[in-house]
Design a protein around this motif. Structure first.
Motif, PDB file in Angstrom:
ATOM      1  N   PRO A 111       0.656  -1.207  -0.134  1.00 25.52           N
ATOM      2  CA  PRO A 111      -0.049   0.128   0.025  1.00 25.52           C
ATOM      3  C   PRO A 111       0.708   1.550  -0.089  1.00 25.52           C
ATOM      4  O   PRO A 111       1.805   1.494   0.777  1.00 25.52           O
ATOM      5  N   LEU A 112       0.507   2.170  -0.867  1.00 27.93           N
ATOM      6  CA  LEU A 112       1.281   3.477  -0.905  1.00 27.93           C
ATOM      7  C   LEU A 112       1.310   4.330   0.429  1.00 27.93           C
ATOM      8  O   LEU A 112       2.123   5.065   0.644  1.00 27.93           O
ATOM      9  N   SER A 113       0.304   4.194   1.138  1.00 31.44           N
ATOM     10  CA  SER A 113       0.109   4.731   2.370  1.00 31.44           C
ATOM     11  C   SER A 113       1.129   4.214   3.476  1.00 31.44           C
ATOM     12  O   SER A 113       1.398   4.872   4.616  1.00 31.44           O
ATOM     13  N   ASP A 114       1.907   3.067   3.310  1.00 29.54           N
ATOM     14  CA  ASP A 114       2.781   2.759   4.131  1.00 29.54           C
ATOM     15  C   ASP A 114       4.201   3.422   3.741  1.00 29.54           C
ATOM     16  O   ASP A 114       5.263   3.049   4.515  1.00 29.54           O
ATOM     17  N   LEU A 115       4.221   4.021   2.913  1.00 29.78           N
ATOM     18  CA  LEU A 115       5.553   4.543   2.150  1.00 29.78           C
ATOM     19  C   LEU A 115       5.856   5.586   3.003  1.00 29.78           C
ATOM     20  O   LEU A 115       5.360   6.577   3.159  1.00 29.78           O
ATOM     21  N   ARG A 116       7.309   5.535   3.424  1.00 34.63           N
ATOM     22  CA  ARG A 116       7.702   6.729   4.184  1.00 34.63           C
ATOM     23  C   ARG A 116       8.812   7.605   3.550  1.00 34.63           C
ATOM     24  O   ARG A 116       9.049   8.635   3.909  1.00 34.63           O
ATOM     25  N   GLY A 117       9.073   7.361   2.388  1.00 37.37           N
ATOM     26  CA  GLY A 117      10.012   8.133   1.461  1.00 37.37           C
ATOM     27  C   GLY A 117      10.515   7.303   0.479  1.00 37.37           C
ATOM     28  O   GLY A 117      10.296   6.236   0.185  1.00 37.37           O
ATOM     29  N   LEU A 118      11.141   8.263  -0.456  1.00 33.36           N
ATOM     30  CA  LEU A 118      11.547   7.760  -1.649  1.00 33.36           C
ATOM     31  C   LEU A 118      12.977   8.136  -1.963  1.00 33.36           C
ATOM     32  O   LEU A 118      13.377   9.203  -1.307  1.00 33.36           O
ATOM     33  N   GLY A 119      13.846   7.371  -2.729  1.00 28.96           N
ATOM     34  CA  GLY A 119      15.067   7.716  -3.036  1.00 28.96           C
ATOM     35  C   GLY A 119      16.274   7.237  -2.290  1.00 28.96           C
ATOM     36  O   GLY A 119      15.928   6.527  -1.187  1.00 28.96           O
ATOM     37  N   GLY A 120      17.525   7.732  -2.786  1.00 32.20           N
ATOM     38  CA  GLY A 120      18.549   7.273  -1.868  1.00 32.20           C
ATOM     39  C   GLY A 120      19.151   5.741  -2.664  1.00 32.20           C
ATOM     40  O   GLY A 120      18.597   5.058  -3.020  1.00 32.20           O
ATOM     41  N   ARG A 121      20.652   5.779  -2.266  1.00 32.45           N
ATOM     42  CA  ARG A 121      21.212   4.753  -2.890  1.00 32.45           C
ATOM     43  C   ARG A 121      21.381   3.530  -1.907  1.00 32.45           C
ATOM     44  O   ARG A 121      21.709   3.813  -0.696  1.00 32.45           O
TER      45      ARG A 121
END
Length: 288
Positions: free
Chosen positions: A54-64
């Motif tokens: 679920p996208l509602s669980d997403l805390r952040g994007l990006g980073g290697r």
């Protein structure tokens, strides 16, 4: 999928787990499969089964998260931070997929906007209004309740500040975006909303701020041409103004276009400074 859910993209790619239960995975391996993204969830389907996030669980994007050579060799991937777990997803069309992720998170979502908060260096008395967002190929658009339409072109964003501010009597995360309008006027627009939503608004707009970075390796000739343009000299008058050969000026324009400091207006090599170029030229003049 529910009536309010819609597909954003359906493509093929690879995915991997880089962090599991809060610990980095040392033997990260890629799994090929289908990647289905809606405005509500991300579905990863491979030979070992299907996983729904679920996208509602997403805390952040990006980073290697280059745990090993298998991951490090992949030049571009999107990392989905779920808190105690991080998933990596790579596709053949990375930029398009990354933009689709932001579309899934932000398209048709509402925020509060104050536009313009500052125009031409002067503070305005604009009120906070509801605004509906939409991601496009060049940045972020916001349709304000009062009828105004704000375009945040990533190439025209020169600065970004995030802070907590009082919005209609309530403390909210606020992003202060410095950008230019279609006429080239410097504007600052303030955007506020829920913490999780503003996290992704900021991440997307930061890409514009990064493009406008003045950390560019410029020659003395590059700087002279930029300062002349910044001072209002016509591109056609640059050779005589600086005492330079026309071919040398053309080569300089080519280089400045390649590093996205100026943009070509017409084929006869008329160019105009963009936001990044204005920042660099302003700094160069201050150093004189």
């Amino acid at each position: 999928m529910s009536d309010s859910e819609y597909k954003v993209t359906d493509t093929q790619g690879r995915f991997a787990v880089a962090v599991r239960e809060g610990r980095k995975v040392s033997d990260v391996s890629w799994t090929p499969g289908r990647i289905l993204l809606s405005n509500r969830r991300l579905i990863l389907a491979g030979n070992d089964g299907k996983r729904t996030i679920p996208l509602s669980d997403l805390r952040g994007l990006g980073g290697r998260h280059d745990a090993n050579q298998s991951v490090a060799r992949v030049s571009n991937y999107v990392s989905f931070d779920l808190g105690d777990q991080v998933l990596l997803v790579t596709t053949a069309e990375h930029e398009e997929f990354e933009r689709d992720v932001y579309r899934a998170l932000l398209d048709q979502r509402t925020v509060m906007a104050k536009h313009p908060a500052i125009e031409g260096g002067v503070v305005q008395d604009s009120e906070w209004e509801q605004a509906r967002m939409k991601i496009d190929d060049n940045g972020l658009n916001a349709a304000l309740e009062g009828g105004a339409f704000v375009k945040f072109d990533l190439d025209d964003i020169s600065g970004l500040d995030a802070a907590k501010r009082t919005v209609n009597g309530e403390k909210k995360p606020v992003i202060e975006v410095s950008h230019t309008d279609d006429e080239g006027t410097s504007i600052e627009t303030h955007v506020a909303g829920q913490s999780n939503r503003m996290r992704f608004v900021e991440a997307w707009l930061r890409k514009g701020e990064e493009r406008s970075s003045t950390n560019v390796d410029l020659s003395s000739r590059d700087r002279e041409v930029l300062m002349a343009l910044y001072s209002g000299v016509s591109p056609f008058e640059i050779p005589s103004f600086l005492g330079m050969d026309v071919d040398d000026v053309e080569e300089t324009f080519e280089r400045l276009i390649d590093i996205e400091v100026v943009e070509e207006v017409r084929v006869r090599r008329e160019v105009a400074l963009n936001s990044r170029g204005r920042n660099i030229a302003s700094e160069a003049m201050n150093e004189q």
